[in-house]
Design a protein around this motif. Structure first.
Motif, mmCIF file in Angstrom:
data_model
loop_
_atom_site.group_PDB
_atom_site.id
_atom_site.type_symbol
_atom_site.label_atom_id
_atom_site.label_comp_id
_atom_site.label_asym_id
_atom_site.label_seq_id
_atom_site.Cartn_x
_atom_site.Cartn_y
_atom_site.Cartn_z
ATOM 1 N N GLU A 165 0.848 -1.179 0.000
ATOM 2 C CA GLU A 165 0.000 0.000 0.000
ATOM 3 C C GLU A 165 0.892 1.240 0.000
ATOM 4 O O GLU A 165 1.811 1.366 0.798
ATOM 5 N N VAL A 166 0.625 2.160 -0.910
ATOM 6 C CA VAL A 166 1.379 3.417 -0.981
ATOM 7 C C VAL A 166 0.427 4.529 -0.595
ATOM 8 O O VAL A 166 -0.559 4.797 -1.307
ATOM 9 N N ALA A 167 0.675 5.184 0.540
ATOM 10 C CA ALA A 167 -0.256 6.172 1.076
ATOM 11 C C ALA A 167 -0.549 7.288 0.085
ATOM 12 O O ALA A 167 -1.697 7.605 -0.204
ATOM 13 N N ASP A 168 0.505 7.893 -0.456
ATOM 14 C CA ASP A 168 0.326 8.991 -1.424
ATOM 15 C C ASP A 168 1.359 8.805 -2.534
ATOM 16 O O ASP A 168 2.476 9.327 -2.459
ATOM 17 N N LYS A 219 3.667 11.567 -3.996
ATOM 18 C CA LYS A 219 4.734 12.161 -3.185
ATOM 19 C C LYS A 219 5.936 11.237 -3.020
ATOM 20 O O LYS A 219 6.862 11.542 -2.271
ATOM 21 N N TYR A 236 -5.545 -0.820 -9.270
ATOM 22 C CA TYR A 236 -4.730 -0.211 -8.218
ATOM 23 C C TYR A 236 -3.278 -0.085 -8.672
ATOM 24 O O TYR A 236 -2.642 0.966 -8.522
ATOM 25 N N THR A 270 -1.501 3.518 -9.407
ATOM 26 C CA THR A 270 -0.356 3.860 -8.555
ATOM 27 C C THR A 270 0.859 4.189 -9.413
ATOM 28 O O THR A 270 1.610 5.130 -9.131
#
Length: 281
Positions: free
Chosen positions: A18-21, A24, A53, A57
């Motif tokens: 999982e990549v939060a943002d 960034k 997803y 991403t």
């Protein structure tokens, strides 16, 4: 930690982190993560949640490539820069959809040409003031490069013949490319002209001229119903004289009458039409 899962087809895959943002993620980290996401993207079923997803991403993580490519156009206005970035994103998405790890190339090296290509296509197709055929748009770029090369080599402005030889084009094609360059920029007819004494003169005041033929349009409209009132023979004579441009002698031969008779008939018709025109005014 990554875990193992199975696709609908039974292929074993590793769950993606999982990549939060993603937007960034630092460029260095994005390169490493992108490889992992591309490995899994090739195994995941298109249309599945996991596939969407991974693809989304990848897009967000590599937006820095679009900003990098668009950076050379910083001199343009903010509104146009927004369009440039949006067009660059199209190139990025195309690159993601077409990239394969088997190419043994960095994704950044693969994606930049796609991004820059979309931006250049945007300028080529949308920033011309008038529509110009694509072959002439491309010839304009070639002409600019050839002109600069010959100018520095010869220390003077190159001739059309010299440009044609360097560009491997005909002289007519070079002239057309020069004319096409005029379609890249335009000026409003309402644009104020600096240095005018009244300070209010516009470009339209200094170009063009009155078309004398425009005045004939109203005359033709007024004349049409008067001609329609003439008898068939008179209309035939008017048509032969002023449309077919026959001489009076030729008209006489067609009608089987003398040239003198044609002259009298023609004078009578013209007098009637002239009177009708003066009355209508």
């Amino acid at each position: 930690m990554a875990s193992m899962s199975m696709t609908a087809s039974g292929t074993r895959t590793t769950s993606l982190p999982e990549v939060a943002d993603p937007s960034k993620v630092a460029p260095k980290d994005a390169r490493q993560l992108s490889r992992l996401f591309f490995e899994q993207l090739a195994l995941l079923e298109e249309g599945s949640h996991e596939h969407s997803y991974a693809r989304n991403t990848l897009i967000e993580m590599n937006m820095s490539l679009v900003r990098f490519a668009a950076g050379r156009y910083r001199s343009r206005g903010a509104d146009e820069m927004e369009d440039i970035v949006q067009v660059g994103m199209i190139g990025l998405i195309k690159a993601i959809d077409r990239f394969e790890l088997s190419r043994e190339a960095e994704f950044t090296s693969f994606a930049i040409p796609y991004i820059v290509g979309e931006i250049k296509r945007f300028f080529r197709d949308t920033t011309w003031a008038v529509h110009v055929p694509r072959r002439l748009q491309e010839a304009r770029v070639q002409l600019a490069k050839a002109t600069e090369e010959l100018r520095s080599r010869l220390d003077r402005e190159p001739t059309v013949k010299e440009l044609a030889e360097l560009m491997s084009l005909s002289e007519n094609d070079v002239v057309e490319a020069r004319l096409a360059s005029n379609g890249y920029n335009s000026a409003s007819l309402d644009a104020a002209i600096g240095g005018s004494e009244d300070g209010e003169s516009a470009l339209q005041d200094f170009i063009g001229m009155e078309d004398a033929a425009l005045g004939l349009v109203e005359d033709f409209h007024a004349l049409a119903p008067l001609v329609a009132e003439l008898d068939e023979r008179a209309r035939q004579i008017i048509h032969m004289r002023f449309v077919e441009e026959l001489t009076q002698a030729q008209i006489g031969e067609r009608l089987g009458v003398s040239q003198m008779h044609v002259s009298r008939l023609l004078s009578r018709c013209l007098a009637r039409l002239r009177e009708g025109m003066l009355t209508s005014q």
